[in-house]
Design a protein around this motif. Structure first.
Motif, mmCIF file in Angstrom:
data_model
loop_
_atom_site.group_PDB
_atom_site.id
_atom_site.type_symbol
_atom_site.label_atom_id
_atom_site.label_comp_id
_atom_site.label_asym_id
_atom_site.label_seq_id
_atom_site.Cartn_x
_atom_site.Cartn_y
_atom_site.Cartn_z
ATOM 1 N N GLN A 60 -45.338 28.135 -1.867
ATOM 2 C CA GLN A 60 -45.272 29.599 -2.036
ATOM 3 C C GLN A 60 -44.432 30.268 -0.933
ATOM 4 O O GLN A 60 -44.473 31.481 -0.761
ATOM 5 C CB GLN A 60 -46.685 30.203 -2.014
ATOM 6 N N LYS A 61 -43.685 29.425 -0.170
ATOM 7 C CA LYS A 61 -42.816 29.923 0.905
ATOM 8 C C LYS A 61 -43.592 30.512 2.072
ATOM 9 O O LYS A 61 -43.083 31.371 2.821
ATOM 10 C CB LYS A 61 -41.809 30.970 0.385
ATOM 11 N N ASN A 62 -44.812 30.085 2.206
ATOM 12 C CA ASN A 62 -45.599 30.510 3.358
ATOM 13 C C ASN A 62 -45.405 29.507 4.494
ATOM 14 O O ASN A 62 -45.345 28.290 4.264
ATOM 15 C CB ASN A 62 -47.085 30.574 2.990
ATOM 16 N N ILE A 63 -45.286 30.016 5.710
ATOM 17 C CA ILE A 63 -45.112 29.140 6.884
ATOM 18 C C ILE A 63 -46.450 28.511 7.211
ATOM 19 O O ILE A 63 -47.436 29.210 7.492
ATOM 20 C CB ILE A 63 -44.579 29.927 8.087
ATOM 21 N N ILE A 64 -46.484 27.181 7.157
ATOM 22 C CA ILE A 64 -47.732 26.465 7.417
ATOM 23 C C ILE A 64 -47.651 25.595 8.681
ATOM 24 O O ILE A 64 -48.633 24.926 9.029
ATOM 25 C CB ILE A 64 -48.101 25.578 6.212
ATOM 26 N N GLY A 65 -46.488 25.578 9.324
ATOM 27 C CA GLY A 65 -46.367 24.765 10.532
ATOM 28 C C GLY A 65 -44.925 24.699 11.031
ATOM 29 O O GLY A 65 -44.094 25.568 10.714
#
Length: 443
Positions: free
Chosen positions: A145-150
């Protein structure tokens, strides 16, 4: 006849009594989808093979600091299984002195930016041990979902590089210290004469700051004739690959310059190092020494001439003294022969007693002994030689020629020859094949 991949779905239709009426089937051609899946699996395999074969560290870490992915390079570098490494928070590997700075550098990544060349010290072993130096490049890690996770990135062990840089910097510092400590001017140029580096003394000699001269052509700093001569010297060094030494004079100052070749990895000359020593004082000293030497030589020559004149005068005096001594001895012998011996002979012919005769004989023998010492062994008492003949006899005994005797006594050669004949006659060897000198020396 073409085989395709099909995805099918079937629906069973019945009537109210539960009897099967029909089966409806929907088929979808998924050949392209299957091809893409196979290609994706292939790409993933190739990607993983590539990532696992790298010596660089490839990683992904969550926002909580836990590792999501580590390639095999981590296992090789830290000598620890990847499963063990994943259980430890990534920030715990970082040296406490670097932790806050690294977190600050990583913060832009969480905000969606990439960062490069973050250097820090990292534990060699998870539970302690020594530290190594790492450098990482990092970028955001996104989900579907294009969320920054790391954070994902690539790291490299730069421990040896840092050590090499430190050694290089130390060597450069030492070289700079030597360059600035020397009173010689030092400059590094490329093959076109462009100044790469120079010490303060070099700039001082051209009344400029050495930093201002970097990038300028060194030959523009010299007068035309000197510039051309230095260009030719540089060509000799490049062609021969050997150092070259030269001296020249600029603005009243003498310089002794040595050009050294610097070689690249292929063994070709790519730079020239020039060290120049001011030898003006040495030249002045050399000139003064040469002038002093010439002055000293002139004084020595003058003094030698004066001493030679003194020696000549002394030789003349000694010669005259020897002649005077010979003359005196000859006169004594002559007077004894002419005045004393005849008287003794007359006295001996008179009536004397034995004691008186013996005394006269003793006196005569003693006088003969004295005269023999004066005339070098010639018993002149029996020769009846004149003083002139005595002198000539002595000179003949010394090996003098008629000409030398004539010059000495200012006589003619004929007169000297006449005296020699008289001497030969008186000593009893006239008309005999006996050498006069040999006879005189042996009697």
């Amino acid at each position: 006849g073409t085989l395709v991949d099909i995805l099918g779905s079937a629906t069973l239709h019945k009537d109210d009594a539960g009897n099967i009426l029909r089966i409806e089937v929907i088929f979808t051609n998924i050949t392209d989808k299957k091809r893409i899946e196979v290609q994706l699996k292939k790409n993933e395999f190739e990607y993983r093979s590539l990532v696992e074969s790298l010596n660089d560290l490839v990683f992904s870490v969550g926002l909580d600091g836990r590792f999501i992915f580590l390639n095999k390079a981590f296992e090789r570098l830290f000598d620890t299984p990847i499963d063990v490494l994943k259980k430890i928070n990534g920030f715990s590997y970082i040296h406490p002195d670097d932790l806050e700075r690294v977190q600050e550098k990583i913060r832009p990544v969480v905000e969606g930016n990439s960062v490069k060349n973050i250097e820090f010290m990292c534990k060699k072993e998870p539970k302690g041990g020594s530290y190594i130096n790492l450098s990482i490049n990092a970028a955001p890690l996104y989900d579907e979902q294009k969320n920054i996770i790391g954070v994902t990135g690539v790291g490299r062990d730069i421990t040896e590089l840092k050590r090499t840089k430190q050694e290089l910097q130390r060597s450069i510092s030492i070289a700079d210290a030597y360059m600035e400590a020397t009173t010689d001017s030092a400059v590094l140029i490329d093959l076109d004469g462009i100044i790469i580096d120079a010490n303060k003394e070099f700039g001082k000699r051209f009344s400029k700051d050495s930093a201002e001269l970097k990038g300028k052509n060194i030959f523009d700093l010299f007068p035309g004739e000197i510039a051309e001569r230095r260009k030719e010297s540089g060509k000799k060094v490049i062609e021969s690959s050997k150092p070259f030494r030269m001296q020249d004079k600029r603005e009243g100052r003498w310089n002794d310059a040595t050009i050294f070749p610097l070689f690249n990895d292929d063994g070709n000359v790519y730079n020239l190092a020039i060290f120049t020593h001011d030898i003006t004082d040495l030249k002045i000293t050399e000139k003064e020494l040469i002038e002093s030497k010439k002055e000293l030589e002139n004084k020595v020559l003058k003094r030698t001439a004066e001493l030679e004149e003194v020696n000549i005068a002394l030789r003349v005096l000694v010669k005259n003294r020897d002649l005077d001594v010979d003359e005196m001895e000859n006169r004594i012998v002559f007077n004894l022969h002419e005045l004393v011996f005849p008287g003794l002979e007359k006295l001996n012919s008179t009536k004397l007693n034995n004691n008186q005769i013996t005394m006269i004989d003793i006196i005569k023998k003693n006088l003969v002994q004295i005269t023999s010492q004066f005339s070098n062994g010639i018993e002149s008492g029996d020769l009846k030689l004149t003083p002139a003949e005595m002198n000539i006899a002595n000179l003949v005994k010394q090996g003098k020629t008629n000409r030398e005797i004539a010059e000495l006594y200012q006589l003619s050669a004929r007169t000297v020859e006449s005296h020699r004949d008289s001497i030969r006659k008186k000593i009893g060897i006239k008309n005999k094949k006996i050498n006069l000198r040999s006879y005189l020396m042996s009697n």
